[in-house]
Scaffold this active site. Sequence first.
Site, short mmCIF file in Angstrom:
data_model
loop_
_atom_site.label_atom_id
_atom_site.label_comp_id
_atom_site.label_asym_id
_atom_site.label_seq_id
_atom_site.Cartn_x
_atom_site.Cartn_y
_atom_site.Cartn_z
N ARG A 22 0.86 -1.20 0.00
CA ARG A 22 0.00 0.00 0.00
C ARG A 22 0.89 1.24 0.00
NH1 ARG A 22 -3.26 -1.15 4.51
NH2 ARG A 22 -4.71 -2.12 3.06
N ASN A 86 -0.33 -0.05 12.74
CA ASN A 86 0.20 -1.09 11.87
C ASN A 86 1.37 -1.75 12.58
OD1 ASN A 86 -1.28 -0.48 9.29
ND2 ASN A 86 -0.27 1.48 9.60
N ASP A 102 4.90 -4.40 6.29
CA ASP A 102 3.66 -4.57 7.04
C ASP A 102 3.52 -6.05 7.39
OD1 ASP A 102 0.71 -5.37 7.10
OD2 ASP A 102 0.55 -3.19 7.18
N ASP A 104 0.89 -7.57 8.82
CA ASP A 104 -0.51 -8.01 8.86
C ASP A 104 -1.28 -7.56 10.09
OD1 ASP A 104 0.18 -9.63 6.52
OD2 ASP A 104 1.02 -11.05 7.95
N GLU A 122 -4.99 -13.41 8.89
CA GLU A 122 -4.09 -13.00 7.80
C GLU A 122 -2.64 -13.20 8.22
OE1 GLU A 122 -3.00 -8.99 5.21
OE2 GLU A 122 -4.67 -8.92 6.63
#
Length: 176
Positions: A22, A86, A102, A104, A122
């Site tokens: 992202r 995050n 990241d 998850d 995830e």
Amino acid sequence: MMTSPGTPFRIESYKHDQSFHRSWDKTLQLHLSDAVLIGGNDNVRVTESDGREWRTREPAICTFGRGQWFNTIAMIRPDGIYYYCNIGSPFSFHNNLLTYIDYDLDVKVYPDMSYNILDKEEFAIHSRMMKYPDDVIRLVYRGVQEVISWIHDKRGPFHPGFVERWYERYLQYPNR
């Protein structure tokens, strides 16, 4: 490389396998030190790994601590400040580009400082699929515990007045 307050920078997150996750197009640097980078944004374009784009709906103050396995996005809404934390690798910042991996898991914090840990499934799937090393898994869980500790202790971005002070500073920049 030190840049001055008010300088725009881009944020990009990746996954453990180095695939793009992202990006946030434009965040204004409000503070940069050896300990922390604080930025502000509003109505910023976010691009997802599948190419989908959307814009944030509210102003946010982002906090990235050096060496920390989490970062916080404090979203300023009419009914209070919500935080999206995050869990990810410590950030890197070069040439007005901030990057991190990241991992998850996320911690969503509500205005009353209650919270939920998100994306456990995830994390379990990706840790198997991308073969997260044991030390990374330990650091990820430590990052979650650190966020929870900071919430309880009202530290850093969770300290009363922190977000409002930095948002006031953000509003002083005409190029936001």
